[in-house]
Structures are given as C-alpha cells and as structure tokens.
Design a protein around this motif. Structure first.
Motif, PDB file in Angstrom:
ATOM      1  N   GLN A   9       0.827  -1.216   0.000  1.00 41.02           N
ATOM      2  CA  GLN A   9       0.000   0.000   0.000  1.00 41.02           C
ATOM      3  C   GLN A   9       0.867   1.276   0.000  1.00 41.02           C
ATOM      4  N   THR A  10       0.803   2.040  -1.081  1.00 41.98           N
ATOM      5  CA  THR A  10       1.536   3.307  -1.162  1.00 41.98           C
ATOM      6  C   THR A  10       0.572   4.463  -0.888  1.00 41.98           C
ATOM      7  N   PRO A  14      -2.907   0.927  -3.476  1.00 46.50           N
ATOM      8  CA  PRO A  14      -2.228  -0.376  -3.500  1.00 46.50           C
ATOM      9  C   PRO A  14      -1.544  -0.634  -4.847  1.00 46.50           C
ATOM     10  N   ILE A 122       5.672   5.021   0.710  1.00 47.59           N
ATOM     11  CA  ILE A 122       4.809   4.281   1.645  1.00 47.59           C
ATOM     12  C   ILE A 122       4.809   5.027   2.970  1.00 47.59           C
ATOM     13  N   GLY A 165       1.002   2.348   4.745  1.00 44.82           N
ATOM     14  CA  GLY A 165       1.294   0.994   4.244  1.00 44.82           C
ATOM     15  C   GLY A 165       2.201   0.199   5.163  1.00 44.82           C
ATOM     16  N   CYS A 196       0.183  -6.866   8.223  1.00 44.76           N
ATOM     17  CA  CYS A 196       0.963  -5.788   7.575  1.00 44.76           C
ATOM     18  C   CYS A 196       2.394  -5.711   8.114  1.00 44.76           C
TER      19      CYS A 196
END
Ligand SMILES: CCC(=O)NCCS(=O)(=O)O
Length: 349
Positions: A9-10, A14, A122, A165, A196
């Motif tokens: 996830q940036t 995503p 990120i 992210g 994550c």
C-alpha cells in the motif's frame, strides 16, 4: 486476510509488489525532529544559532541535533523533490517514509511528492517515542490505540483518506516507557488483524531490540514481518548481533552516510563509518542472514540533504552498492537487500 492481501500500500494506493524495485526501507521526506533537540556544548552557542552556511557544515555534521534550523526537514520539500528525481535516475523505485504521529507526519505532502516524481512512497502509521506522545495518547487503552492504527492503514490518517502501508517507525526509548509498551501491544494487535509490515525504532541500548521483540511476541506480533531499525547505533558486538538475528526480524542498517565522532544521545556509542556498516552487512551475509537485511539512510535533518553538502537519498545506490560488491557481497545478495527483502516485508499477508 484483508483486501490488501498480496499487495503493497503506497500513498497513491495499493500496487503489485513487483512494481517496487530498489527500496530504501527507512527515510523521512518531511518531518520535524525538534522533540530531540540537544543543547550545544558550551562555546558552540553562536554557531548553533547561525543560519546554515558552508563554513558551518562540518560542525553541523558533528552536531546535527544542536541547531534548531537543522531539525526542520519539513522546510525542504523542493530540495527533497529534486533529490527524488535523482533517486529515480539512479535506479531507485520506492521509499518507505517512516514519519509517524509526533514528528509532523504530512501525508498530503508525501502524496504530492509521489505524483511529482514517480517514486513509490509508503507512509507510516502509529506513534514515535514517548516524548512526543500527547496526554490523550498516554491515557488511551491498548484497544483504542489499536483501532487508531488500524484505521490509519484501512481508511487514512490525520483527517485525510491517504492510507499508511506500514506501522512505524514505532518509537521506543531506553528504558522503554509504559506508554510505549502500550503502543507496541497495539502495534502487534493491529498487525495480527491486518497482516501488515511493522518497523521499530529501538531505544539506544544493546538490550533494547531483543526486549522489544519479546514484547511484540507476547502480544502476538509477527516478528518475521517486523524490521528492527538503527542496528548500526545499537548493537556493536558480533555475538550480540547473532543472538538478536536468531529472533527472526529484519535487520536494518539505516544510518548510511552519517559519520560522527560524538553521538550526542549516547556518548558510549562509537557511531560506525560506512565502511564499518558494510563490514557488518558482509558479516551477516556470511552468517546466513542475507534474507533478513534491509538498508537506508534515515534522512531526518537538513544537513543530510545534498543541498547542504550531505549524502542525500541516492548515496547507497551510488556509493555503497559498489563498496558492498568490493567487500564480497555479490550482486544477487545486493538485490536481495535492496529489492527482494523489502518486497517480502512490505507485502500484506
Ligand atoms: C525520526 C528519525 C529518527 O528517529 N532517527 C534515528 C536517530 S538516532 O536514534 O539513530 O540517533
């Protein structure tokens, strides 16, 4: 399993892990480090208060935390934008921006920088060290802290829809405080829910990284998806390093470019040179940890930018990679450190 499973996830949304390319796992593009101002030594007050100028650059490199102006990286977005263009030219793909609550996280600025430069950026969820926790934060339950961190990843942070992210850098002091322990527990609970990546800033003591890993483990955290930062100023003995490496986290050397005689925050520490950092990486590779190493510059003050005579965000790509190759780390291992390991870490389970 979340909708983010298998993705990174940036700040622009995503992406597929293969899009990341060479990745610096620990940088800052905009932040303030005023929480950690360190008063200048007697006799240095004048140089400390002077505007940053050529004749003071060596002093600043030795005393980066004793100039208020130097702590305001958030004033340098144009210079940072230029550096990111250079980073792309040098083959860089991604930057993990570790600025969390307490040191002026600015996700809209990161989003604009990502759009302007094409570098994948990120953002980081959670909280920096106790000295930056508000009274409200200190009073929160672990459950409340967990909800906030999860929301920063799933829905957006700081009143924006820009999503983080990674969780971190999560700040820990030495000795660790009660509020920091709660944030660590919340980090582990959020990680369990989201699958994550997590990144930790340990206190400045060789025992800090292992204590933090134990706290995360007790709270159910996934150490194989956790980066322990700043090992270059924290663990110096090779035996201690191997003991810590066995615990299974990613091992981050992230102060490349920072060389100083006296490390103000802990005078016991001899801050290593870049050559010594490369030697530490070669040692870890030789001991079988090539799948656990990640590296960066942790730019967090102005003097580290090329605008102020510093090393900049491309130093590793331009200067450290050739040195790694000379010192027996082969191209496949370099690619693991810069591409494969960050990719594995950053991909949601
Ligand atoms: C926010 C940046 C940061 O924490 N950098 C680490 C500085 S040091 O603890 O290694 O001196």
């Amino acid at each position: 399993m979340s909708a983010l499973s298998g993705k990174v996830q940036t700040v622009l949304g995503p992406i597929e892990p293969d899009q990341l390319g060479r990745t610096m796992t620990h940088e800052h593009l905009t932040m303030t480090f005023e929480c950690c101002y360190f008063p200048p030594a007697p006799g240095d007050e004048t140089v400390a208060q002077a505007p940053i100028q050529m004749k003071n650059l060596f002093w600043l490199k030795q005393n980066p935390y004793s100039s208020h102006e130097n702590l305001l990286l958030l004033q340098e977005t144009s210079a940072v934008r230029e550096e990111l263009h250079e980073y792309r030219k040098e083959g860089g793909g991604t930057i993990v921006e570790n600025t969390t609550q307490g040191i002026a996280r600015d996700l809209p600025c990161l989003k604009q920088l990502a759009k302007d430069t094409g570098v994948h950026i990120i953002g980081g969820a959670g909280y920096y060290v106790d000295a930056t926790h508000s009274e409200a934060t200190r009073k929160m339950t672990v459950e409340k802290l967990t909800d906030i961190i999860i929301s920063e990843v799933l829905h957006g942070a700081d009143g924006t829809e820009i999503r983080c992210g990674v969780i971190g850098e999560i700040g820990c002091s030495w000795p660790i405080t009660d509020s920091e322990k709660k944030v660590l527990q919340a980090t582990a609970h959020a990680q369990t829910e989201l699958g994550c990546p997590v990144i930790i800033h340990p206190g400045r003591n060789p025992g800090a990284p292992a204590e933090i890993v134990r706290l995360l483990q007790e709270a159910g955290g996934d150490i194989s998806k956790t980066v322990m930062s700043h090992l270059d100023r924290t663990i110096f003995d090779n035996g201690d390093l191997l003991e810590f490496a066995k615990m299974g986290s990613y091992l981050e050397y992230d102060l490349f470019g920072s060389e100083m005689l006296n490390y103000a925050y802990n005078l016991e520490v001899d801050m290593p040179s870049d050559s010594q950092r490369v030697k530490a990486l070669a040692f870890l590779v030789q001991e079988g940890y090539e799948d656990n190493i990640v590296i960066a510059h942790d730019i967090h003050t102005k003097n580290r930018l090329t605008k102020y005579g510093g090393h900049g965000y491309s130093h590793i790509l331009k200067n450290i990679v050739p040195k790694m190759l000379i010192r027996g780390i082969n191209q496949t291992q370099v690619d693991k450190i810069l591409i494969d390991n960050p990719k594995r870490w950053l991909t949601f389970k």
